[in-house]
Write an enzyme that holds these catalytic residues in place. Sequence first.
Site, PDB file in Angstrom:
ATOM      1  N   ASP A   9     -15.429  -1.194 -15.919  1.00  0.00           N
ATOM      2  CA  ASP A   9     -14.912  -1.781 -17.152  1.00  0.00           C
ATOM      3  C   ASP A   9     -14.522  -3.229 -16.883  1.00  0.00           C
ATOM      4  O   ASP A   9     -13.659  -3.501 -16.034  1.00  0.00           O
ATOM      5  CB  ASP A   9     -13.701  -0.974 -17.633  1.00  0.00           C
ATOM      6  CG  ASP A   9     -13.274  -1.342 -19.046  1.00  0.00           C
ATOM      7  OD1 ASP A   9     -13.974  -2.157 -19.670  1.00  0.00           O
ATOM      8  OD2 ASP A   9     -12.245  -0.824 -19.504  1.00  0.00           O
ATOM      9  N   GLU A 104     -18.511  -1.897 -20.775  1.00  0.00           N
ATOM     10  CA  GLU A 104     -18.192  -0.642 -20.088  1.00  0.00           C
ATOM     11  C   GLU A 104     -19.475   0.081 -19.669  1.00  0.00           C
ATOM     12  O   GLU A 104     -20.402   0.223 -20.462  1.00  0.00           O
ATOM     13  CB  GLU A 104     -17.368   0.230 -21.037  1.00  0.00           C
ATOM     14  CG  GLU A 104     -16.849   1.510 -20.443  1.00  0.00           C
ATOM     15  CD  GLU A 104     -16.028   2.302 -21.454  1.00  0.00           C
ATOM     16  OE1 GLU A 104     -15.368   3.252 -21.043  1.00  0.00           O
ATOM     17  OE2 GLU A 104     -16.067   1.964 -22.664  1.00  0.00           O
TER      18      GLU A 104
END
Length: 385
Positions: A9, A104
């Site tokens: 992330d 992500e």
Amino acid sequence: MDRSIIHMDLDSFFVSVELLRRPELKGKPLIIGGSSERGVVASCSYEARKFGIHSAMSSQKAKKLCPEAIFVRGDMQEYSKYSKIVRQIIHDKAPVYEQASIDEFYLDITGMDRFFGILKWTTELRETIIKESGLPISCGLSVNKVVSKIATGLSKPNGLLYVPAGTEKAFLAPLPIEKIPMVGKKTTEILHQAGIFDIGTLSNTPAVQIEKLLGQHGQGLWKRANGIDLSPVEPYSERKSISTETTFGEDSTNVPMLHATLLQMVEELCFSLRKKNFLTGCLTVKIKYSNFEKETRQCSFSYTSSDDVLMQKITGLFDALYNKRKHVRLIGVKLSNLVHGNYQISLFEDSEKNQNLYAAMDAIRTKFGQDAVKRAIGKKTGQGK
């Protein structure tokens, strides 16, 4: 054989990209989003978070919490460019990966421990991304997607956390239930009322009891609390466009009906976009007349997945294209130039009220079907001439 799943992330992604472009803003309370009365915080720096500011908060509230905050309107084209840079690095090194959103990723490196140490491999990949993109990124490594995502959250900012196989339950136990992905405010309140505050208590509560509290979703939540998640990493594939069209039973010149049909099409396509975490930057309308002659017209705009934005554009696009002397046999709508992203980050000037409305409508559609809720303007599409 235990799986090896990485969750990656990019930290405060929009803020991090802006700091690469404007390094003089480093260390300042920076907010990405609209500063108008209708504006919403899309992202904010860690310095701004210290004031209680968070994403999806109204810009007006953020200004009150931190009057000295610096607002920067988002640039989705720039963010998409950096997302592609990171994706290409992952693509070149990982056997299987999934892009869950613009910032992500999930990677499945199962079996690689026979050739490399998976922790060493993950560490080196993270360092490569930081070096080549200039962006900070946090990672979680475990046997499944849920545990890895939670590990990533705990490793922030700009860290890496490894949860070895067999330690998932012990790792999760002391954490508050809110750390489990997709556990929202309502679920949290129900569990708190039942005396369940941490994941360990939740995992040790009989699954049947959790189902009684939460209904059909209780079983899945109980599994996640026990570190059980069999969902696969979905191999990445780049989707270029999404479209729909309608052929009328009777050729028509009924402009109000044609408008209403187009609006309904846009509403359905936007729901599909948000469901799959996509934004669009180009809208195309197609008309096929009774003589089978076909015409198209398109327009480009800032990335979005908003019904409101595209509904405002579609009728004007149609009116500029339509030859009113001809009967219409078919109309179609296409959304193209797609990038990964979600609704909260797509409308830097949209209102908090609108965002909450979309979330509520999408939740109803997901649960009861796409036709469960529609705007009044798109409901009646009678095909009168």
